[in-house]
Design an enzyme around this catalytic site. Structure first.
Site, PDB file in Angstrom:
ATOM      1  N   SER A  10       0.241   9.544 -11.851  1.00  0.00           N
ATOM      2  CA  SER A  10       1.356   8.812 -11.238  1.00  0.00           C
ATOM      3  C   SER A  10       2.653   9.558 -11.508  1.00  0.00           C
ATOM      4  O   SER A  10       3.029   9.764 -12.663  1.00  0.00           O
ATOM      5  CB  SER A  10       1.438   7.410 -11.845  1.00  0.00           C
ATOM      6  N   HIS A  35      -0.660   9.724  -7.241  1.00  0.00           N
ATOM      7  CA  HIS A  35      -0.287   8.311  -7.161  1.00  0.00           C
ATOM      8  C   HIS A  35       1.237   8.180  -7.091  1.00  0.00           C
ATOM      9  O   HIS A  35       1.954   8.700  -7.945  1.00  0.00           O
ATOM     10  CB  HIS A  35      -0.835   7.595  -8.399  1.00  0.00           C
ATOM     11  N   ASP A  37       4.373   5.571  -6.831  1.00  0.00           N
ATOM     12  CA  ASP A  37       4.753   4.172  -7.064  1.00  0.00           C
ATOM     13  C   ASP A  37       6.051   3.830  -6.343  1.00  0.00           C
ATOM     14  O   ASP A  37       7.111   4.377  -6.649  1.00  0.00           O
ATOM     15  CB  ASP A  37       4.936   3.938  -8.567  1.00  0.00           C
ATOM     16  N   MET A  39       8.765   0.999  -5.547  1.00  0.00           N
ATOM     17  CA  MET A  39       9.284  -0.271  -6.094  1.00  0.00           C
ATOM     18  C   MET A  39      10.599  -0.632  -5.411  1.00  0.00           C
ATOM     19  O   MET A  39      11.431   0.247  -5.164  1.00  0.00           O
ATOM     20  CB  MET A  39       9.518  -0.136  -7.593  1.00  0.00           C
ATOM     21  N   HIS A  68       1.261   3.328  -3.816  1.00  0.00           N
ATOM     22  CA  HIS A  68       1.125   1.984  -4.398  1.00  0.00           C
ATOM     23  C   HIS A  68       2.419   1.225  -4.130  1.00  0.00           C
ATOM     24  O   HIS A  68       3.436   1.490  -4.770  1.00  0.00           O
ATOM     25  CB  HIS A  68       0.860   2.156  -5.907  1.00  0.00           C
ATOM     26  N   MET A  70       4.830  -1.623  -4.449  1.00  0.00           N
ATOM     27  CA  MET A  70       5.202  -2.792  -5.251  1.00  0.00           C
ATOM     28  C   MET A  70       6.465  -3.356  -4.622  1.00  0.00           C
ATOM     29  O   MET A  70       7.556  -3.288  -5.183  1.00  0.00           O
ATOM     30  CB  MET A  70       5.415  -2.374  -6.720  1.00  0.00           C
ATOM     31  N   MET A 140      -4.323  -4.004 -11.864  1.00  0.00           N
ATOM     32  CA  MET A 140      -3.192  -3.651 -12.724  1.00  0.00           C
ATOM     33  C   MET A 140      -3.537  -3.990 -14.169  1.00  0.00           C
ATOM     34  O   MET A 140      -3.887  -5.128 -14.483  1.00  0.00           O
ATOM     35  CB  MET A 140      -1.923  -4.417 -12.319  1.00  0.00           C
ATOM     36  N   ASP A 178      -4.749   0.863 -13.156  1.00  0.00           N
ATOM     37  CA  ASP A 178      -3.403   1.443 -13.251  1.00  0.00           C
ATOM     38  C   ASP A 178      -2.604   0.757 -14.350  1.00  0.00           C
ATOM     39  O   ASP A 178      -2.367  -0.450 -14.298  1.00  0.00           O
ATOM     40  CB  ASP A 178      -2.713   1.247 -11.885  1.00  0.00           C
TER      41      ASP A 178
END
Ligand code: DX5
Ligand code: ZN
Length: 222
Positions: A10, A35, A37, A39, A68, A70, A140, A178
């Site tokens: 990540s 990966h 992330d 957000m 991913h 979020m 998660m 993760d």
């Protein structure tokens, strides 16, 4: 174990001032996926990156980008992230009222792996009626929002139960885990049935990034 475990570093813990170089180092270490992330400061209390960075990453590496999300209302951004280069895409069960519809939105592209992520407090029963529609489930093992948190042990039971749900129906759905993953616990999650290991700080906080990726792979090879 006959199935190959995929290692997905990540970039959340990478040095963003030299992201291209850091990505090359994980590729050198044999990473399978990258990966990413995303957000939004609403679903989680942190803000990270958007489609522009995904697009830049797409140009700099051959690794498949595992995005991913979020973010609240992921349906609004699915298309943008796929167009930017995501080939694996997960969103949170807790962030939309219409996860079945969002999954179809992803699957319409035909080549993108569709995943649902569940927070530590979300029960596995959420997956009961959508398991068939998934390419992967993201369990998660920390509360989403930050890198470098401690692994929450109840994730192990969740992985085991989801593995059973998948296998008893004869499905080909991968389990991704993760949060708080390192060479010290990779074997435990793989034993329970995880097949994709995300690791941020364990990789990028290391002095030798390729070696850290290889170390996690070694620990995950049972
Ligand atoms: C957390 C992110 C993770 C994070 C993991 O919300 O989804 O992908 O980067 O970081 P580590 O491996 O440090 O727990
Ligand atoms: Zn993540």
């Amino acid at each position: 174990m006959d199935k190959k475990v995929l290692i997905a570093p990540s970039i959340l813990s990478a040095d963003f001032s030299r992201l291209g170089e850091q990505v090359a180092l994980v590729a050198q270490g044999g990473a399978d996926l990258l990966h990413v992330d995303v957000m939004d400061g609403h679903f989680v209390p942190n803000i990270t990156i958007g489609p522009l960075v995904v697009e830049a990453l797409r140009k700099t590496t051959d690794l498949p980008l595992d995005v991913h999300l979020m973010i609240e209302n992921p349906e609004r951004y699915i298309d943008r992230f796929i167009e930017a280069g995501a080939s694996w895409l997960s969103f949170h069960a807790e962030a939309t009222h219409h996860s079945h519809r969002v999954l179809q939105q992803i699957k319409e592209y035909g080549y993108v792996k569709a995943g649902i992520s569940i927070n530590p407090a979300t029960p596995v029963t959420y997956l009961q009626h959508i398991l068939e529609d998934l390419d992967f489930v993201l369990v998660m093992s920390v509360n989403p929002g930050f890198g470098g948190q401690k692994f929450i042990p109840s994730a192990l039971d969740k992985i085991e139960v989801i593995r059973h749900m998948i296998d008893s129906r004869g499905l080909d759905v991968k389990i991704q885990v993760d949060g708080g993953i390192s060479a010290a616990n990779a074997d435990k999650v793989v034993l329970k049935g995880a097949e994709i290991l995300v690791a941020g700080s364990a990789v990028f906080d290391s002095e030798d990034i390729p070696k850290a990726v290889r170390g996690i792979r070694k620990a995950a090879t049972l």
